[in-house]
Design an enzyme around this catalytic site. Sequence first.
Site, PDB file in Angstrom:
ATOM      1  N   ASP A 181      34.502 -13.362  44.612  1.00  0.00           N
ATOM      2  CA  ASP A 181      33.361 -12.056  44.273  1.00  0.00           C
ATOM      3  C   ASP A 181      33.551 -10.826  45.246  1.00  0.00           C
ATOM      4  O   ASP A 181      34.157 -10.892  46.094  1.00  0.00           O
ATOM      5  CB  ASP A 181      32.393 -13.169  44.885  1.00  0.00           C
ATOM      6  CG  ASP A 181      30.994 -11.426  44.761  1.00  0.00           C
ATOM      7  OD1 ASP A 181      30.848 -11.094  43.489  1.00  0.00           O
ATOM      8  OD2 ASP A 181      29.879 -12.529  45.514  1.00  0.00           O
ATOM      9  N   SER A 197      19.304 -12.730  42.851  1.00  0.00           N
ATOM     10  CA  SER A 197      18.421 -13.500  43.992  1.00  0.00           C
ATOM     11  C   SER A 197      16.703 -13.863  43.382  1.00  0.00           C
ATOM     12  O   SER A 197      16.918 -12.559  43.551  1.00  0.00           O
ATOM     13  CB  SER A 197      19.008 -13.603  45.480  1.00  0.00           C
ATOM     14  OG  SER A 197      19.563 -14.643  45.340  1.00  0.00           O
ATOM     15  N   ASN A 227      24.614 -13.151  39.011  1.00  0.00           N
ATOM     16  CA  ASN A 227      25.454 -14.076  40.055  1.00  0.00           C
ATOM     17  C   ASN A 227      24.583 -14.011  41.546  1.00  0.00           C
ATOM     18  O   ASN A 227      23.071 -12.864  41.910  1.00  0.00           O
ATOM     19  CB  ASN A 227      25.582 -12.570  41.609  1.00  0.00           C
ATOM     20  CG  ASN A 227      27.604 -12.189  41.020  1.00  0.00           C
ATOM     21  OD1 ASN A 227      27.260 -12.539  39.884  1.00  0.00           O
ATOM     22  ND2 ASN A 227      28.243 -11.578  41.256  1.00  0.00           N
ATOM     23  N   ILE A 228      24.130 -15.043  42.185  1.00  0.00           N
ATOM     24  CA  ILE A 228      23.178 -15.667  43.043  1.00  0.00           C
ATOM     25  C   ILE A 228      23.425 -16.997  44.236  1.00  0.00           C
ATOM     26  O   ILE A 228      24.492 -17.391  44.204  1.00  0.00           O
ATOM     27  CB  ILE A 228      22.421 -16.517  42.521  1.00  0.00           C
ATOM     28  CG1 ILE A 228      21.196 -16.239  41.211  1.00  0.00           C
ATOM     29  CG2 ILE A 228      21.446 -17.401  42.802  1.00  0.00           C
ATOM     30  CD1 ILE A 228      21.297 -17.163  40.088  1.00  0.00           C
ATOM     31  N   SER A 250      22.100 -15.847  47.793  1.00  0.00           N
ATOM     32  CA  SER A 250      21.041 -15.868  48.770  1.00  0.00           C
ATOM     33  C   SER A 250      19.952 -17.171  48.480  1.00  0.00           C
ATOM     34  O   SER A 250      19.656 -17.385  49.039  1.00  0.00           O
ATOM     35  CB  SER A 250      20.146 -14.361  48.160  1.00  0.00           C
ATOM     36  OG  SER A 250      20.920 -13.246  48.999  1.00  0.00           O
TER      37      SER A 250
END
Length: 326
Positions: free
Chosen positions: A96, A231, A271-272, A274
């Site tokens: 990432d 998020s 994309n997650i 948090s």
Amino acid sequence: MADATSYEELGLANTKEMFQKAMDGGYAIPAYNFNNMEQLQGIILGCVQSNSPVILQVSGSARKYANPKMLRFMAAGAVQMARAEGSEIPIALHLDHGDSFELAKSCIDSGFSSVMLDGSHHPFEENARITRQVVDYAHEKGVTVEGELGVLAGVEDEVSHEVSHYTKPEEVEEFVAKTGVDSLAISIGTSHGAYKFKVGPGEEVPPLRFDILDEIEKRVPGFPIVLHGASAVIPRYIEMINRYGGKMDDAVGIPEEQLRKAAASAVCKINIDSDGRLAMTAVIRQIFAENPAEFDPRKYLGPARDELIEMVKQKNENVLGSAGKA
Ligand code: G3H
Ligand code: 13P
Ligand code: ZN
């Protein structure tokens, strides 16, 4: 195991087929960040239990934290764990926000199946040049590459930006053609971390710029788009954190309704990071507040992992639509 390892040897998959199926099926593949064993187990078990393909992703600093030598065995262990559970879900290991050719190469050589080269803070030509260099090396080994155009506000690993710059749709076609990337991260109003918007009393979170996404889809039809900073900053976890001694008063994320809309579009990867951090922190804070004498890590990391499993299942089933698609 030799120093250089291919992702196939570790039992991993690249993202090509995952993205094709997600595009055809109108859902998004979850990309969950991890740094440690409990996060990795939570993500894998959540995806196994919801029968979802998964991208395990690590930033450069997360890789350092876990230790690069150890990390590939963790990924191989995650695959073995899924298979022992009787699951054949495809699992990718992704870098990432890679910030250099050297880092991307090192990841590819140690068994990553996918890498991101984030050159979004560079001028267009420089971004395209480094990204192309990574693509040339990666594609020789069957590894897929994500690029980025446009800048997200917030912290992207060691790079932090005060303000975001939306992706310019007119640059996308040229970037994709010049670099040969397999997917592209765009900026349409999301940002990294738990404080995505400043929302005053009675105000609504500003909607994502779906008009920009539509324009991008028109210019590169069927091309996989990636949404970072996605998020939801789940309010239940913020409430728990604040109730049990934390201080995250103004934390706010992307409403789930908007994420569902994105997942049904050309956005193939969401994309997650948090939300996973918040889920674990909320549970750990509660346990510490209620059991101040507790000092066995299994007694707080175990329940935190269980919460992460539930969070991952909920996301896959109700937000990304990836559940049952493995
Ligand atoms: O986009 C950034 C990710 O949330 C990773 O964060 O650099 O703290 O590992 P990190
Ligand atoms: P969040 O901070 O919204 O979880 O975003 C994570 C991310 O984009 C990782 O690359
Ligand atoms: Zn990101």
